[in-house]
Structure formats: structure tokens, C-alpha cells
Design a protein around this motif. Sequence first.
Motif, PDB file in Angstrom:
ATOM      1  N   LEU A   1       8.864 -13.963   4.644  1.00 44.61           N
ATOM      2  CA  LEU A   1       8.192 -12.706   4.961  1.00 44.61           C
ATOM      3  C   LEU A   1       8.366 -11.750   3.792  1.00 44.61           C
ATOM      4  O   LEU A   1       9.457 -11.647   3.236  1.00 44.61           O
ATOM      5  N   VAL A   2       7.306 -11.056   3.430  1.00 48.71           N
ATOM      6  CA  VAL A   2       7.367 -10.103   2.326  1.00 48.71           C
ATOM      7  C   VAL A   2       6.833  -8.757   2.778  1.00 48.71           C
ATOM      8  O   VAL A   2       6.062  -8.668   3.731  1.00 48.71           O
ATOM      9  N   VAL A   3       7.255  -7.720   2.091  1.00 45.32           N
ATOM     10  CA  VAL A   3       6.769  -6.370   2.364  1.00 45.32           C
ATOM     11  C   VAL A   3       6.005  -5.896   1.134  1.00 45.32           C
ATOM     12  O   VAL A   3       6.498  -5.954   0.015  1.00 45.32           O
ATOM     13  N   LYS A   4       4.771  -5.473   1.352  1.00 43.34           N
ATOM     14  CA  LYS A   4       3.892  -5.000   0.273  1.00 43.34           C
ATOM     15  C   LYS A   4       3.012  -3.884   0.805  1.00 43.34           C
ATOM     16  O   LYS A   4       2.956  -3.629   1.996  1.00 43.34           O
ATOM     17  N   ARG A   5       2.262  -3.265  -0.093  1.00 44.27           N
ATOM     18  CA  ARG A   5       1.290  -2.245   0.293  1.00 44.27           C
ATOM     19  C   ARG A   5      -0.102  -2.872   0.300  1.00 44.27           C
ATOM     20  O   ARG A   5      -0.498  -3.514  -0.670  1.00 44.27           O
ATOM     21  N   ALA A   6      -0.823  -2.702   1.395  1.00 43.29           N
ATOM     22  CA  ALA A   6      -2.194  -3.197   1.499  1.00 43.29           C
ATOM     23  C   ALA A   6      -3.086  -2.232   0.722  1.00 43.29           C
ATOM     24  O   ALA A   6      -3.214  -1.066   1.091  1.00 43.29           O
ATOM     25  N   VAL A   7      -3.678  -2.708  -0.359  1.00 37.70           N
ATOM     26  CA  VAL A   7      -4.461  -1.836  -1.234  1.00 37.70           C
ATOM     27  C   VAL A   7      -5.903  -1.748  -0.770  1.00 37.70           C
ATOM     28  O   VAL A   7      -6.438  -0.660  -0.587  1.00 37.70           O
ATOM     29  N   GLU A   8      -6.535  -2.895  -0.584  1.00 36.80           N
ATOM     30  CA  GLU A   8      -7.920  -2.884  -0.118  1.00 36.80           C
ATOM     31  C   GLU A   8      -8.272  -4.200   0.559  1.00 36.80           C
ATOM     32  O   GLU A   8      -7.684  -5.234   0.279  1.00 36.80           O
ATOM     33  N   ARG A   9      -9.249  -4.099   1.449  1.00 34.24           N
ATOM     34  CA  ARG A   9      -9.741  -5.295   2.119  1.00 34.24           C
ATOM     35  C   ARG A   9     -10.806  -5.914   1.217  1.00 34.24           C
ATOM     36  O   ARG A   9     -11.679  -5.219   0.708  1.00 34.24           O
TER      37      ARG A   9
END
Length: 164
Positions: A85-93
Motif C-alpha cells: 500500500l502506498v500513499v500519494k496525491r491524486a493529481v488528475e484523472r
Amino acid sequence: MYGAVRGRVSYGTVKEERAVAQMPERRQVSGGGRVTRRPLRVVEVTGPSMVPTLYHGDLLLVQYGVPVRPGDVVILRHPFQQDLLVVKRAVERRPGGWWVRGDNTFAGGDSTDYGVVPEELVLARVRARYRPLAKGQRSVTAVLGWAVSALRPVRSASSRLRAR
């Protein structure tokens, strides 16, 4: 490298820790008039990929099964190591899923390495960050400083992000 959460994780990953009382973000009524709830969990961050937003050892309150918007910090399964599992920022779809980035550009381990993350691999949205009190923080000034900054919502940064 990767942002992580508590459970079993490495850099930039997340370890799943424990369930928190199921509290809904919004109450939604299903067909039978039943209120559905979205589960909340506490996870621990390991690794530097989300610095300065999240630091190694931070605890996160995450909500599974809620819609993701650009700029949200999310928990996802690594596209090539799905037990991670990783944590990231969703930038764009994008077509095929989400483009995700770490806030620490030097750490790597995001969509610039593995491309678009399929929608089904994005599991949860981070609601708040809790920074535990360090062992050496015993003075009144240190404890007051910690108390002011220990718990805070994780805000969207969509206006400053650009997918590459």
C-alpha cells in the motif's frame, strides 16, 4: 521511494493499523432506506515520499470507498506489487485511472515511474494527519507546539499540482 501506511510497509508505503468506529463522511441512503457508512481506519506513514505534507511516523485517518478528487491524498495498491500500500496525491484523472505524485519530488515511486494507476487500485482518501508526540518533547513549550500542530486535516493542493 514509496509512501507507506502502518501494517506491513516500506518507503512511501502505508501500514494498516486498526479500524476506527465507522462514522460516515456523509449519510447516504441506500434503496431500502438504510444508511450506509464508509469505514475509517488509522494507518501509519513510513518513508519520505510525501514530505513536507506527511512525515515518517505520522498517523493518518483514512476513509475507504469514497470518491477521489484531484488534489486528494490517497491510499492505493502499488500497480506492480499489489500487496504494497502506498500513499500519494491524486493529481488528475486520465484515461485508465489516476495520475498520482509524491509531494517529495526527489523520492520517486509515483506515476512518473509506473504510469496511470487503475481506478480499482485507489482504495481510500486521507482525511486527517496526526503527528505523535516525540519521546524528547517534555518541556511545556515543546508540548504546546506539538498540541497546536498534532492533528490537522490533509488539504487538497490541486491548484499547485501539474501532472508530467
